[in-house]
Design a protein around this motif. Structure first.
Motif, mmCIF file in Angstrom:
data_model
loop_
_atom_site.group_PDB
_atom_site.id
_atom_site.type_symbol
_atom_site.label_atom_id
_atom_site.label_comp_id
_atom_site.label_asym_id
_atom_site.label_seq_id
_atom_site.Cartn_x
_atom_site.Cartn_y
_atom_site.Cartn_z
ATOM 1 N N ALA A 1 34.180 10.600 68.248
ATOM 2 C CA ALA A 1 35.920 10.406 67.966
ATOM 3 C C ALA A 1 35.627 9.260 69.266
ATOM 4 N N ALA A 2 34.941 9.505 70.074
ATOM 5 C CA ALA A 2 35.249 9.212 72.143
ATOM 6 C C ALA A 2 34.431 7.614 71.121
ATOM 7 N N ASP A 3 33.889 7.353 70.260
ATOM 8 C CA ASP A 3 33.204 6.350 70.221
ATOM 9 C C ASP A 3 34.183 5.664 68.928
ATOM 10 N N LEU A 4 34.652 5.615 68.289
ATOM 11 C CA LEU A 4 35.927 4.934 67.782
ATOM 12 C C LEU A 4 37.117 4.885 68.279
ATOM 13 N N SER A 5 37.414 5.933 69.246
ATOM 14 C CA SER A 5 38.538 5.594 69.911
ATOM 15 C C SER A 5 38.302 4.683 70.931
ATOM 16 N N GLY A 6 37.546 4.432 71.567
ATOM 17 C CA GLY A 6 36.707 3.198 71.850
ATOM 18 C C GLY A 6 36.740 2.174 71.329
#
Length: 115
Positions: free
Chosen positions: A43-48
């Motif tokens: 999810a952090a990768d997608l948010s970035g």
């Protein structure tokens, strides 16, 4: 104490239900874990990625006032009106279409890689 037929059925039903839960728990506990996620698919990768695409889109619109004006003009219109006008605009402006697709490409790459 005498057991009536209804009480016996209830006891058997509860026992069978408990047995089914126990078997289901034992079966699911022995099932293999799902395969690991591909790297960089959190999810952090997608948010970035979304943050980067949003920032790049903002910069593009600020540096291309006519495109910014067009997208701003879509506010308050129905979804069908926006879709129709957007298709017409992108068909008439293929360079803008291609540049915006390039900006959004990282989100497509993420979706293709991570599902």
């Amino acid at each position: 104490m005498l057991w009536n037929p209804i009480s016996v059925r209830r006891v058997i039903g509860v026992a069978l239900g408990a047995l089914a839960v126990a078997i289901g728990t034992a079966t699911s506990a022995s099932a293999e874990p799902p395969p690991p996620r591909p790297p960089n698919c959190t999810a952090a990768d997608l948010s970035g990625i979304i943050a980067g695409v949003t920032a790049a889109t903002s910069a593009y619109l600020f540096t291309h006032p006519p495109v910014n004006d067009f997208f701003t003009s879509l506010g308050g219109k129905s979804q069908e009106e926006r879709r129709t006008e957007l298709e017409a605009y992108m068909t008439a402006n293929p360079q803008v279409r291609d540049e915006l697709r390039g900006i959004r490409q990282p989100t497509r790459d993420f979706r293709n890689r991570c599902g």
